[in-house]
Design a protein around this motif. Structure first.
Motif, PDB file in Angstrom:
ATOM      1  N   GLN A 190       0.825  -1.206   0.000  1.00 54.29           N
ATOM      2  CA  GLN A 190       0.000   0.000   0.000  1.00 54.29           C
ATOM      3  C   GLN A 190       0.861   1.258   0.000  1.00 54.29           C
ATOM      4  N   ALA A 191       1.954   1.271   0.762  1.00 52.79           N
ATOM      5  CA  ALA A 191       2.832   2.431   0.783  1.00 52.79           C
ATOM      6  C   ALA A 191       3.508   2.632  -0.570  1.00 52.79           C
ATOM      7  N   THR A 192       3.915   1.545  -1.211  1.00 52.39           N
ATOM      8  CA  THR A 192       4.547   1.646  -2.528  1.00 52.39           C
ATOM      9  C   THR A 192       3.551   2.153  -3.559  1.00 52.39           C
ATOM     10  N   ASP A 193       2.334   1.641  -3.521  1.00 53.80           N
ATOM     11  CA  ASP A 193       1.303   2.082  -4.453  1.00 53.80           C
ATOM     12  C   ASP A 193       0.986   3.554  -4.248  1.00 53.80           C
ATOM     13  N   LYS A 194       0.919   3.986  -3.001  1.00 54.86           N
ATOM     14  CA  LYS A 194       0.649   5.399  -2.696  1.00 54.86           C
ATOM     15  C   LYS A 194       1.767   6.278  -3.245  1.00 54.86           C
ATOM     16  N   LYS A 195       3.024   5.821  -3.122  1.00 50.35           N
ATOM     17  CA  LYS A 195       4.156   6.584  -3.639  1.00 50.35           C
ATOM     18  C   LYS A 195       4.095   6.695  -5.165  1.00 50.35           C
ATOM     19  N   PHE A 196       3.771   5.593  -5.838  1.00 49.97           N
ATOM     20  CA  PHE A 196       3.687   5.636  -7.296  1.00 49.97           C
ATOM     21  C   PHE A 196       2.564   6.546  -7.773  1.00 49.97           C
ATOM     22  N   ALA A 219       1.568   9.197  -6.303  1.00 51.87           N
ATOM     23  CA  ALA A 219       1.875  10.586  -5.967  1.00 51.87           C
ATOM     24  C   ALA A 219       2.837  11.222  -6.965  1.00 51.87           C
ATOM     25  N   TRP A 220       3.536  10.424  -7.763  1.00 55.86           N
ATOM     26  CA  TRP A 220       4.486  10.989  -8.719  1.00 55.86           C
ATOM     27  C   TRP A 220       3.742  11.780  -9.782  1.00 55.86           C
ATOM     28  N   PRO A 221       4.287  12.932 -10.180  1.00 54.95           N
ATOM     29  CA  PRO A 221       3.606  13.701 -11.233  1.00 54.95           C
ATOM     30  C   PRO A 221       3.717  12.992 -12.580  1.00 54.95           C
ATOM     31  N   ARG A 222       2.681  13.056 -13.323  1.00 46.98           N
ATOM     32  CA  ARG A 222       2.660  12.437 -14.646  1.00 46.98           C
ATOM     33  C   ARG A 222       2.894  13.530 -15.682  1.00 46.98           C
ATOM     34  N   THR A 223       3.916  13.372 -16.480  1.00 48.19           N
ATOM     35  CA  THR A 223       4.187  14.329 -17.551  1.00 48.19           C
ATOM     36  C   THR A 223       4.205  13.556 -18.860  1.00 48.19           C
TER      37      THR A 223
END
Length: 79
Positions: free
Chosen positions: A45-51, A53-57
């Motif tokens: 869950q923490a890894t998924d939350k981190k992914f 949160a990354w900005p998508r460009t």
């Protein structure tokens, strides 16, 4: 007549492959442990939350088949 032997062989091979997979992956007959990254749901869950949160460009939308999207001018053979 041959179809029943083929079907029985396929079913038997699936049963053997399932048994081998279970013994090797679940029972760990060759040793080893399941990694924490697989077994710990909080880590996942923490890894998924981190992914997330990354900005998508990204660039502009891309046409998958640009040749079919071109406007070709088709001339008559008579002209």
């Amino acid at each position: 007549m041959a179809a029943k032997y083929i079907a029985a062989g396929i079913v038997g091979s699936f049963a053997i492959s399932y048994a081998c997979d279970y013994l090797i992956a679940e029972k760990k007959i060759f040793g080893g442990t399941t990694p924490m990254t697989v077994s710990d749901k909080e880590w996942w869950q923490a890894t998924d939350k981190k992914f997330q949160a990354w900005p998508r460009t990204a660039g502009p939308p891309v046409v998958m088949n640009p040749i079919s999207r071109q406007n070709f001018i088709v001339k008559d053979l008579e002209s």
